[in-house]
Motif scaffolding. Sequence first.
Motif, short mmCIF file in Angstrom:
data_model
loop_
_atom_site.label_atom_id
_atom_site.label_comp_id
_atom_site.label_asym_id
_atom_site.label_seq_id
_atom_site.Cartn_x
_atom_site.Cartn_y
_atom_site.Cartn_z
N VAL B 182 32.22 27.51 81.12
CA VAL B 182 33.18 28.55 81.49
C VAL B 182 32.84 29.16 82.85
N GLY B 215 37.86 33.33 83.34
CA GLY B 215 36.90 32.72 82.42
C GLY B 215 35.73 33.68 82.25
N SER B 216 34.71 33.47 83.08
CA SER B 216 33.53 34.34 83.01
C SER B 216 32.98 34.51 84.42
N LEU B 268 28.90 50.58 84.91
CA LEU B 268 28.56 50.66 83.48
C LEU B 268 27.31 51.53 83.28
N ARG B 271 27.97 54.96 83.32
CA ARG B 271 28.86 55.28 82.19
C ARG B 271 30.27 55.61 82.66
N ARG B 272 30.74 54.81 83.59
CA ARG B 272 32.15 54.92 83.96
C ARG B 272 32.98 54.14 82.96
N THR B 273 34.20 54.58 82.73
CA THR B 273 35.10 53.85 81.83
C THR B 273 35.68 52.65 82.59
N MET B 274 36.37 51.79 81.85
CA MET B 274 37.00 50.63 82.47
C MET B 274 37.97 51.06 83.58
N THR B 301 38.62 44.29 85.76
CA THR B 301 38.87 44.49 84.33
C THR B 301 38.13 43.42 83.51
N ALA B 302 38.26 42.17 83.96
CA ALA B 302 37.61 41.07 83.23
C ALA B 302 36.10 41.19 83.32
N TYR B 304 34.33 43.91 83.70
CA TYR B 304 33.89 45.03 82.86
C TYR B 304 33.83 44.60 81.40
N GLU B 308 30.09 44.64 79.80
CA GLU B 308 29.76 45.78 78.94
C GLU B 308 28.97 45.33 77.71
N TRP B 309 28.94 44.02 77.44
CA TRP B 309 28.16 43.53 76.30
C TRP B 309 26.70 43.32 76.65
N GLU B 310 26.35 43.38 77.92
CA GLU B 310 24.95 43.11 78.31
C GLU B 310 24.02 44.22 77.83
#
Lengths: 278, 310
Positions: B182, B215-216, B268, B271-274, B301-302, B304, B308-310
């Motif tokens: 990906v 993709g990524s 992130l 702590r900013r939002t998307m 957007t993509a 973030y 955000e999962w890191e």
Amino acid sequence: MSIEQIRQAMVAAMFALLALPGLCNEKAEPDPARSQYWPPIRQMMFGERPIEDGRDVLRIYLNTRADDASTVPVAVKAQIDQSDGRYIKTVFLIVERNPSPAAGVFHFTPDSGRVQVETRLRFEDFSFVRAVAELNDGKLYEATRWVKAAGGCSAPGGKFRIPENMIGQMKFKFWDDTVEAAKPALVQLMIRHPNESALAADFDPTRTPRFVRSVKVSYAGKTVLTADVDFSLSDNPSFRFFFVPGQQGELEAVVEDTHDKVYVHRATIVEGVPLPGG
Amino acid sequence: MGFNNQRIALAALLLALAGGLAQAQGFSLREVAPGNFVHVGSLEERSPANGGDQANVGFIVGSRCVAVIDVGGSLPVGQSLRAALRRVTDKPVCYVILTHMHPDHVFGAEAFRAEGAEVVSHGNLPAALAQRLRTYLGALRRDLGDLADGAGIAPVTIAVDVDQERVLDLGERRLRLRAWPVAHTDNDLTVLDEATGTLWLGDLLFVDHTPVVDGSITGFLKVMDALAAIPARAFVPGHGWTATAWPAALAPQRDYLAMVVRDTRAALRARRTMEEAVDTVGASAAPNWTNFDAFHRRNVTAAYAELEWE
């Protein structure tokens, strides 16, 4: 009427609705009172009950021009405090032009702290978003926003396939380093899930699309938030909301999808102690 | 105006006329390496004026047959490519190679149906395209009107699994295909013409056009590192054109993607939002790229949603 019944009725009526002219070419924001999509949805969800202007009760925050129709952040924030005498019991979040327009039904209690929920939506077409709050006295209040974004429902459930063993992974992300007892704390619940849309072009209609249908969050055994949700939410559903911590307690999320899989995630929260990651 | 000036003006006029004729014939081609022919698409957004001619497309000619690499964003573009190919060679088209699922690369397929070629793609392409097909065709119709007639997809007959290679023989010319993990999408495929060292990158490389992450973004950067190690002597990006040599030509895109990753991670951490991240990350890169407004905020957007999962 449950979100499931609304979804079934609306998906059945989808083709009739899709026959209405698309809104993508509309340049100016249309009049929300004249929308042809809203009356049947309103009738099904709220019957003849009056709905009042909700600007003093709740507000919707989102970008009118969305950048990615499959991931449109939205926030619904109460303008009143939760008290035993007067509180928001339910917030209905509706994307009226989506084939399954009831994106989420969020339930709150007087203990919910501040009523605020943020999530991410898919948009099939330019649409009004409506948030309707039902108060404990049964009165309904509505806020409305117009959004220009299209193609997000028939777009796939993600940029790539989530491996089966990752589906249902969850993470709490806290907005503060530590919590203080009795002070509302902001937390984001992230759920790894394809949240499959029944509208993807290759979707096999004999199969049940796999999406998250309910989310229940509790702290120390008391309900913080319950939500019935739908594939109008983006893949990897995300919710940000407040809870009211005590000195110590467990934050727990229970998530159920339409293939009857149940996922649970817990974190122990202790006042003054740095919050756990993931 | 002196005699010389008149001559120059006349020559300029004739050149302009010839240019107009070439355009009327359809399609510009450049031979970037012996037997490797590229049409460079428009950097403008899709419109009836450019007819869906966004992607760089082309073909490679062997002693036995021809491989087409991407077929353009509409049937007219595919037809123009085929006509241009037929002005170069009479050899049969034995392979139609699709570098990834995006509409601007695949929707001219119908133009090559009569060739009866094998259709080659990454193993993930058929599912990825099927999921998006209705949306893609609807948007094509909205942007192109009647020029969307005949747009469609060709059934893939040879799928290359992720991380695998496959060699196609055009007669005295071997093409080495590689299916990547990906990156730009989940179905990116590159083609290396071994005879000339020409690397066809699809949208793993954007030049001037804002890079697009579908993709990524971290995967994209990893794949770019692997690409940089390929000793290509010539290369074909998916969009845009440059005189910069390989692999230095990768640098602007790598810098852009690395900046989006770095600044989104910083957002992130703060702590900013998307929405806040989308409003702040990377806007200063705008002067370096075309179509920035259409793609950059979507990229953030993509990024973030991924980081955000890191």
